[in-house]
Write a protein that holds these residues in place. Structure first.
Motif, PDB file in Angstrom:
ATOM      1  N   ALA A  43     -22.243  43.618 -72.835  1.00  0.00           N
ATOM      2  CA  ALA A  43     -22.665  44.502 -73.920  1.00  0.00           C
ATOM      3  C   ALA A  43     -22.583  43.802 -75.267  1.00  0.00           C
ATOM      4  O   ALA A  43     -23.215  44.229 -76.237  1.00  0.00           O
ATOM      5  CB  ALA A  43     -21.799  45.767 -73.939  1.00  0.00           C
ATOM      6  N   ARG A  44     -21.775  42.727 -75.335  1.00  0.00           N
ATOM      7  CA  ARG A  44     -21.594  41.995 -76.585  1.00  0.00           C
ATOM      8  C   ARG A  44     -21.828  40.506 -76.304  1.00  0.00           C
ATOM      9  O   ARG A  44     -21.100  39.893 -75.522  1.00  0.00           O
ATOM     10  CB  ARG A  44     -20.197  42.223 -77.168  1.00  0.00           C
ATOM     11  CG  ARG A  44     -19.910  43.693 -77.496  1.00  0.00           C
ATOM     12  CD  ARG A  44     -18.504  43.876 -78.047  1.00  0.00           C
ATOM     13  NE  ARG A  44     -18.324  43.196 -79.331  1.00  0.00           N
ATOM     14  CZ  ARG A  44     -18.724  43.678 -80.502  1.00  0.00           C
ATOM     15  NH1 ARG A  44     -19.355  44.840 -80.562  1.00  0.00           N
ATOM     16  NH2 ARG A  44     -18.514  43.010 -81.617  1.00  0.00           N
ATOM     17  N   ILE A  45     -22.863  39.960 -76.934  1.00  0.00           N
ATOM     18  CA  ILE A  45     -23.310  38.597 -76.643  1.00  0.00           C
ATOM     19  C   ILE A  45     -23.297  37.755 -77.909  1.00  0.00           C
ATOM     20  O   ILE A  45     -23.699  38.222 -78.981  1.00  0.00           O
ATOM     21  CB  ILE A  45     -24.748  38.606 -76.065  1.00  0.00           C
ATOM     22  CG1 ILE A  45     -24.807  39.405 -74.767  1.00  0.00           C
ATOM     23  CG2 ILE A  45     -25.262  37.187 -75.851  1.00  0.00           C
ATOM     24  CD1 ILE A  45     -26.223  39.663 -74.275  1.00  0.00           C
ATOM     25  N   VAL A  46     -22.845  36.514 -77.774  1.00  0.00           N
ATOM     26  CA  VAL A  46     -22.941  35.528 -78.846  1.00  0.00           C
ATOM     27  C   VAL A  46     -23.838  34.391 -78.356  1.00  0.00           C
ATOM     28  O   VAL A  46     -23.688  33.924 -77.221  1.00  0.00           O
ATOM     29  CB  VAL A  46     -21.557  34.980 -79.256  1.00  0.00           C
ATOM     30  CG1 VAL A  46     -21.706  33.744 -80.146  1.00  0.00           C
ATOM     31  CG2 VAL A  46     -20.769  36.057 -80.001  1.00  0.00           C
ATOM     32  N   SER A  47     -24.774  33.965 -79.194  1.00  0.00           N
ATOM     33  CA  SER A  47     -25.678  32.868 -78.861  1.00  0.00           C
ATOM     34  C   SER A  47     -25.383  31.671 -79.750  1.00  0.00           C
ATOM     35  O   SER A  47     -25.260  31.818 -80.970  1.00  0.00           O
ATOM     36  CB  SER A  47     -27.137  33.300 -79.054  1.00  0.00           C
ATOM     37  OG  SER A  47     -28.003  32.177 -79.048  1.00  0.00           O
ATOM     38  N   LEU A  48     -25.320  30.479 -79.148  1.00  0.00           N
ATOM     39  CA  LEU A  48     -25.020  29.279 -79.914  1.00  0.00           C
ATOM     40  C   LEU A  48     -26.232  28.359 -80.105  1.00  0.00           C
ATOM     41  O   LEU A  48     -26.063  27.187 -80.443  1.00  0.00           O
ATOM     42  CB  LEU A  48     -23.879  28.499 -79.254  1.00  0.00           C
ATOM     43  CG  LEU A  48     -22.509  29.169 -79.282  1.00  0.00           C
ATOM     44  CD1 LEU A  48     -21.434  28.198 -78.792  1.00  0.00           C
ATOM     45  CD2 LEU A  48     -22.155  29.667 -80.670  1.00  0.00           C
ATOM     46  N   ALA A  49     -27.434  28.895 -79.907  1.00  0.00           N
ATOM     47  CA  ALA A  49     -28.632  28.084 -80.138  1.00  0.00           C
ATOM     48  C   ALA A  49     -29.823  28.988 -80.434  1.00  0.00           C
ATOM     49  O   ALA A  49     -29.966  30.051 -79.811  1.00  0.00           O
ATOM     50  CB  ALA A  49     -28.935  27.200 -78.929  1.00  0.00           C
ATOM     51  N   PRO A  50     -30.686  28.581 -81.354  1.00  0.00           N
ATOM     52  CA  PRO A  50     -31.884  29.373 -81.664  1.00  0.00           C
ATOM     53  C   PRO A  50     -32.746  29.625 -80.437  1.00  0.00           C
ATOM     54  O   PRO A  50     -33.305  30.718 -80.279  1.00  0.00           O
ATOM     55  CB  PRO A  50     -32.616  28.517 -82.700  1.00  0.00           C
ATOM     56  CG  PRO A  50     -31.536  27.728 -83.359  1.00  0.00           C
ATOM     57  CD  PRO A  50     -30.553  27.420 -82.256  1.00  0.00           C
ATOM     58  N   SER A  51     -32.881  28.629 -79.573  1.00  0.00           N
ATOM     59  CA  SER A  51     -33.727  28.797 -78.385  1.00  0.00           C
ATOM     60  C   SER A  51     -33.169  29.880 -77.463  1.00  0.00           C
ATOM     61  O   SER A  51     -33.928  30.654 -76.858  1.00  0.00           O
ATOM     62  CB  SER A  51     -33.857  27.474 -77.640  1.00  0.00           C
ATOM     63  OG  SER A  51     -32.582  26.927 -77.325  1.00  0.00           O
TER      64      SER A  51
END
Length: 306
Positions: A43-51
């Protein structure tokens, strides 16, 4: 940027996600879906790249993204998410404070993985080194997020566009192509030009678009060549990637003037220097198909996509 500053146009996305391809072999094997993919979707996501951020929004889970990097600005909603720092230097306290169920990152994030392990933060890594790997990562992210159907639809749509290009260039003569991925700008002349070698992204896109990479040495994925080196390579077509250039008539004219410094090169002599300023040309994400179509039109102006 109204004036061309004396800086090297090599965005952090390109440095991190593209140049890193040259540091290790690019795997082109089926993506492995984590065993934990069947768990409750995060339910809670962190992304470490624009792609990665782009894929998450394409799959319809952008509302679950609680944090991403300073460089995640597409789609527009991504720019409004909590920023957790840079591509290679994220703010780990900021990540922990967001209480993510999962952090999506790339294989290049080795130092980051170690810290997340120490912090007991779950992460899933994907591979964006090449078109096949990008398509595979969509499957992985879709499985983890409970969006398998949407992931399948997205990959099918991308494959259809790839197939259209393949049909459009079939049987056509393959021009030699030089892809400039970064260089000093605003000096009035070409210097320290980084080009795509036999890398798994641009090199593959050129081949898919019906061209042949003019640089055939396999030792370096992104070599730096001099003005004299460009003259020796003598490509039929030049693709100049300047994603952070404001595409005003003045700026484009200055870029073309710099290429005029190698006026005897076939591409310059025949007016086949193509300047790509779109933000996605240095992001190895799902919009790679737009880059593919742009390169195809540059190499084969009369080609028609069915």
């Amino acid at each position: 940027m109204g004036n061309l500053p004396h800086i090297r146009i090599l965005t952090v996305v390109l440095v991190g996600a593209i140049l890193a391809m040259g540091c290790r072999p690019a795997r082109q094997e089926p993506a492995e879906v984590p065993a934990s993919a069947g768990d409750e979707p995060p339910a809670r996501i962190v992304s470490l790249a624009p792609s990665i951020t782009e894929i998450l929004f394409e799959l319809g889970v952008g509302d679950r993204v609680v944090g991403n990097t300073d460089y995640c600005d597409y789609p527009a909603e991504a720019a409004g998410k909590t920023k957790i720092g840079g591509y290679y230097d994220p703010n780990f306290e900021g990540i922990v404070a967001l209480q993510p169920d999962v952090v999506f990152l790339l294989e290049e994030h080795d130092p980051v993985k170690k810290v997340l392990d120490d912090l007991h933060v779950r992460y899933v890594e994907v591979n964006h080194r090449g078109v096949a790997n990008i398509l595979g990562s969509i499957k992985v992210i879709g499985a983890v997020c409970g969006r398998e159907k949407e992931a399948a639809e997205l990959t099918r749509g991308l494959q259809k566009r790839i197939d259209r290009v393949d049909r459009a260039v079939a049987g056509r003569k393959r021009p030699t192509v030089l892809v400039s991925v970064g260089r000093n700008m605003g000096t009035g002349s070409l210097s320290d030009v980084y080009i795509a070698g036999q890398d798994p992204f641009y090199n593959v896109l050129v081949g898919m678009a019906g061209g042949t990479n003019v640089y055939t040495d396999t030792r370096i994925a992104f070599p730096m060549v001099s003005r004299e080196g460009i003259l020796r390579l003598d490509p039929d077509v030049i693709i100049d990637l300047v994603a952070d250039l404001e595409p005003t008539a003045e700026n484009l004219a200055r870029v073309r003037q710099e290429w005029d410094g190698v006026g005897s090169v076939k591409a310059v002599r025949s007016g086949r220097v193509h300047i790509f300023t779109e933000d996605y040309v240095t992001v190895p994400g799902p919009r790679f198909v737009l880059i593919l179509e742009m390169i195809t039109k540059a190499l084969h102006p009369k080609a028609e996509f069915e």
